[in-house]
Design a protein around this motif. Structure first.
Motif, mmCIF file in Angstrom:
data_model
loop_
_atom_site.group_PDB
_atom_site.id
_atom_site.type_symbol
_atom_site.label_atom_id
_atom_site.label_comp_id
_atom_site.label_asym_id
_atom_site.label_seq_id
_atom_site.Cartn_x
_atom_site.Cartn_y
_atom_site.Cartn_z
ATOM 1 N N TYR A 137 -2.118 7.744 3.618
ATOM 2 C CA TYR A 137 -2.994 6.573 3.633
ATOM 3 C C TYR A 137 -2.183 5.286 3.665
ATOM 4 O O TYR A 137 -1.209 5.132 2.918
ATOM 5 N N GLU A 139 -3.049 2.565 2.532
ATOM 6 C CA GLU A 139 -3.199 1.867 1.254
ATOM 7 C C GLU A 139 -2.253 2.410 0.190
ATOM 8 O O GLU A 139 -2.126 1.840 -0.897
ATOM 9 N N LYS A 140 -1.566 3.536 0.502
ATOM 10 C CA LYS A 140 -0.690 4.186 -0.474
ATOM 11 C C LYS A 140 0.574 4.674 0.231
ATOM 12 O O LYS A 140 0.855 5.878 0.293
ATOM 13 N N ASN A 142 3.786 4.428 -0.506
ATOM 14 C CA ASN A 142 4.804 5.088 -1.334
ATOM 15 C C ASN A 142 4.499 6.566 -1.503
ATOM 16 O O ASN A 142 5.407 7.414 -1.474
ATOM 17 N N GLU A 143 3.218 6.895 -1.683
ATOM 18 C CA GLU A 143 2.833 8.303 -1.835
ATOM 19 C C GLU A 143 3.136 9.111 -0.581
ATOM 20 O O GLU A 143 3.316 10.332 -0.647
ATOM 21 N N GLU A 172 0.733 -3.296 0.789
ATOM 22 C CA GLU A 172 1.640 -2.182 1.058
ATOM 23 C C GLU A 172 2.535 -2.486 2.260
ATOM 24 O O GLU A 172 3.722 -2.152 2.255
#
Length: 363
Positions: A137, A139-140, A142-143, A172
């Motif tokens: 995603y 929006e994420k 780093n994950e 992000e």
């Protein structure tokens, strides 16, 4: 469509089910809206796009051509990479020493793009692939394994309008960029703020109509996460083909626009400057079109405000300009900022004439 997760799942299904072709209900994803400029596409970009596998191009959704100049050796992150068309074109433009990472949340599209990595590696004559696709995603980041301060340019092509939490996406993207890095993206924008009742419609979300930002809101959003003021590059009107969707939209108009934003140093020196383009970019030997207000002619000095001076000093374009700081107040007045030169609807309708008129009025 009550939460960001609901929107995300709806969009994932919407595009996953359309993986065989770009079967959308507006002109946003058609070739007719991808010119978006009164200037010809650089030959290097035309050549790169022509080498992309036809099956990849057929399954691609997008509303623009977010291809900035001077990408050789860059690390690029493509938000919402889809079938991978832009990523593979970028892989040609960055060369064997650059790298492109595409991130998309849709498993079907990641599967499509991953199938063609070796094909494009061989087509471009590279010893090893320089493209990686990851499911995740935007929006994420780093994950998904995208580190902070790790990329030179973040690209997106008509995807941020599909996301409910735009601030998270912008934050992000800013985090992922190195200092002086750039977010260069095409997206759908609305002529006014989208009403809440339209945000409950899953089809309007899938078409990007519910999630389109009112264009002026991009400015405050960019500033809030640490970007420079957006610079309008190009724009073109979007036509809604479906009569039912057109009726739902009412008096709201839509446009596809490309903006560029930069991650400036935390404490930039904002001082007006005289800058002179050296003519050192292969695709722009005589003049460099930078955005709707700045076209730099080779060996011609041009005065710019403090923010533009900081952009040129801190970005990958630094070596292409002679920059002389001026001992006078910044010409960019913060007391009453005027943003009509960033209005994509004016730019599209007047092909830049309104921008020039606005610029004169603001001096």
């Amino acid at each position: 469509m009550s939460t960001a997760d609901d929107v995300r799942e709806n969009v994932k299904k919407y595009y996953g089910s359309r993986v065989e072709s770009s079967d959308l209900q507006t002109s946003a994803a058609t070739s007719s809206s991808c010119g978006i400029s009164f200037r010809p596409m650089p030959k290097s970009v035309r050549d790169a796009l022509s080498l992309v596998h036809p099956e990849v191009a057929k399954k691609f959704f997008g509303c623009g051509l977010p291809f900035p100049s001077k990408l050789e050796g860059c690390k690029i992150l493509d938000l919402g990479s889809g079938s991978g068309r832009d990523c593979f074109a970028f892989s040609k433009l960055v060369g064997p020493n650059g790298h492109v990472t595409g991130i998309d949340m849709t498993e079907e599209l990641i599967s499509v793009s991953s199938q063609y990595v070796e094909y494009h590696q061989k087509t471009f004559g590279y010893e090893k692939p320089n493209v990686t696709f990851v499911q995740g995603y935007m929006e994420k980041l780093n994950e998904a394994g995208i580190q902070n301060d790790s990329v030179d340019v973040v690209i997106s092509n008509c995807v941020i309008c599909l996301c409910a939490d735009k601030r998270a996406v912008m934050q992000e993207a800013c985090n992922a960029l190195k200092e002086g890095g750039e977010l260069y993206f095409s997206d759908m924008y609305a002529s006014k703020v989208i009403p809440d009742h339209m945000k409950q419609d899953p089809v309007l979300w899938g078409e990007g109509m519910s999630g389109s930002l009112f264009w002026r809101d991009l400015i405050s959003l960019a500033h809030s996460v640490g970007f420079s003021t957006p610079l309008l590059v190009s724009a073109s009107r979007i036509v809604v083909h479906n009569n039912e969707l057109k009726e739902k939209a009412g008096d709201i108009s839509y446009i596809s626009a490309t903006y560029r934003l930069f991650k400036l140093p935390k404490t930039p020196v904002l001082s007006s400057a005289t800058v002179t383009y050296k003519g050192t970019m292969a695709d722009s030997p005589d003049e460099l079109y930078f955005d709707s207000l700045h076209t730099f002619k080779k060996d011609v000095a041009m005065e710019v405000n403090g923010e533009m001076a900081a952009i040129l000093q801190s970005s990958r374009f630094c070596s292409d300009f002679k920059i002389q700081m001026l001992d006078k107040p910044d010409s960019n007045s913060e007391s009453a900022p005027q943003y009509c030169h960033l209005d994509p609807f004016l730019w599209s309708d007047k092909m830049g004439s309104s921008v020039k008129q606005c610029s004169k009025l603001n001096k």
